[in-house]
Design an enzyme around this catalytic site. Sequence first.
Site, PDB file in Angstrom:
ATOM      1  N   ASP A  96      34.999  36.035  34.043  1.00 43.66           N
ATOM      2  CA  ASP A  96      35.371  37.197  34.854  1.00 43.66           C
ATOM      3  C   ASP A  96      36.741  37.033  35.516  1.00 43.66           C
ATOM      4  OD1 ASP A  96      35.085  39.727  35.978  1.00 43.66           O
ATOM      5  OD2 ASP A  96      34.150  38.942  37.793  1.00 43.66           O
ATOM      6  N   TYR A  97      37.728  36.556  34.742  1.00 42.15           N
ATOM      7  CA  TYR A  97      39.117  36.625  35.229  1.00 42.15           C
ATOM      8  C   TYR A  97      39.510  38.092  35.307  1.00 42.15           C
ATOM      9  CZ  TYR A  97      39.939  31.646  35.169  1.00 42.15           C
ATOM     10  OH  TYR A  97      39.904  30.313  35.473  1.00 42.15           O
ATOM     11  N   GLU A  98      40.190  38.470  36.397  1.00 45.84           N
ATOM     12  CA  GLU A  98      40.466  39.894  36.610  1.00 45.84           C
ATOM     13  C   GLU A  98      41.942  40.209  36.800  1.00 45.84           C
ATOM     14  OE1 GLU A  98      37.673  41.703  39.355  1.00 45.84           O
ATOM     15  OE2 GLU A  98      36.196  41.473  37.759  1.00 45.84           O
ATOM     16  N   ASN A  99      42.786  39.172  36.856  1.00 49.77           N
ATOM     17  CA  ASN A  99      44.231  39.395  36.980  1.00 49.77           C
ATOM     18  C   ASN A  99      44.947  38.473  36.009  1.00 49.77           C
ATOM     19  OD1 ASN A  99      44.500  41.242  39.471  1.00 49.77           O
ATOM     20  ND2 ASN A  99      43.100  39.653  40.156  1.00 49.77           N
ATOM     21  N   GLN A 139      32.564  46.263  32.723  1.00 51.55           N
ATOM     22  CA  GLN A 139      32.361  46.871  34.056  1.00 51.55           C
ATOM     23  C   GLN A 139      32.636  48.376  33.987  1.00 51.55           C
ATOM     24  OE1 GLN A 139      34.168  44.479  37.295  1.00 51.55           O
ATOM     25  NE2 GLN A 139      34.597  42.891  35.774  1.00 51.55           N
TER      26      GLN A 139
END
Length: 295
Positions: A145-148, A205
């Site tokens: 869940d890396y988001e950047n 998501q």
Amino acid sequence: MLKFQLFLFLLFGILFFSGQFCDGKVMMEYIGATGVPVRFDPVPIEDGIDFHFILSFAVDANPSGNAQNGKFSPYWADTLTPESVAAIKKQHPNVKVMASLSGWSLGDKVLRWYNPVDIQLWISNAFSSLKSIAEEYHLDGVDIDYENFPKRNSTFAYCIGELITFLKNQSVISIATIAPFHTTTTPYIELFENYGDVIDFVNYQFYTDKVRKPKGYLEAFELRAEQFDKDKLLPSYEVNGRGIQGDAFFDALSLLEENEFTVNGVMIFSADASSSNDYYYERKSQDFLLNSTSV
Ligand SMILES: *[C@@H]1O[C@H](CO)[C@@H](O)[C@H](O)[C@H]1NC(C)=O
Ligand SMILES: *[C@@H]1O[C@H](CO)[C@@H](O)[C@H](O)[C@H]1NC(C)=O
Ligand SMILES: *[C@@H]1O[C@H](CO)[C@@H](O)[C@H](O)[C@H]1NC(C)=O
């Protein structure tokens, strides 16, 4: 008479086992991200479902949020102890527990993928730190869940793909999932194209697509099914959050099935919020999955 009883016994046996093990319907439940003292026991768990708790999060950072070159540490709620993981798995043999990697932030520090100076060292540090967390907490898998991400050339797909491959190859984990959202699909598509064989489910998501109606949800699902694999893609719901809310979510699931998609599972974010409504969405999602199994 005896033969008939034997026949019934076998018939029920077959029905029981097929419900129990063969359909592979899954629940994915994030837990422990917000810091509230959340626990596993109150969450309703149905026997016929592979129920995955996703501990949120293991982070490659020290408590001040500074990157540690691949050395992950657990930062989920400290009520989620190794003993409580062992206990919930003992109580429900259909429960698996995973750790999600990274998440949006740690404290007030926004977390991002960074390109490691020495890629092999990063992979090796990540492997050993996650192996020891997996052993301590009795984990079965990891969620990504890396988001950047950096603007250009990212080493993300290679590093994470090799890490998952290695963790699976050494039997540290048996399951791996990824959690893209609408602005991060590019690096996740690259990961999925190159390492899709070792990725079991896509916890996309959908609430970040901000669709509020079943028809919009179907369209979003169609788009993401093209980008990933429709059979690994799970519809998702954010409790007290963004996107589709309330029973419209279950109308959306029915609409997916009317449009020839198989709903293989549901992802919910998160157990931390669900205690406020007695886990309504966990109960009804599992009900939906069991109903759609039996037809
Ligand atoms: C950037 O990505 C391209 C295409 O994948 C690759 O050929 C190139 O070597 C990369 N450059 C750097 C500095 O990593
Ligand atoms: C791990 O990789 C080795 C070398 O490629 C291979 O021979 C072995 O079968 C793999 N083991 C598992 C459990 O995937
Ligand atoms: C599951 O089936 C039962 C019995 O038909 C029905 O009452 C219930 O509403 C269904 N649940 C969902 C979530 O579809």
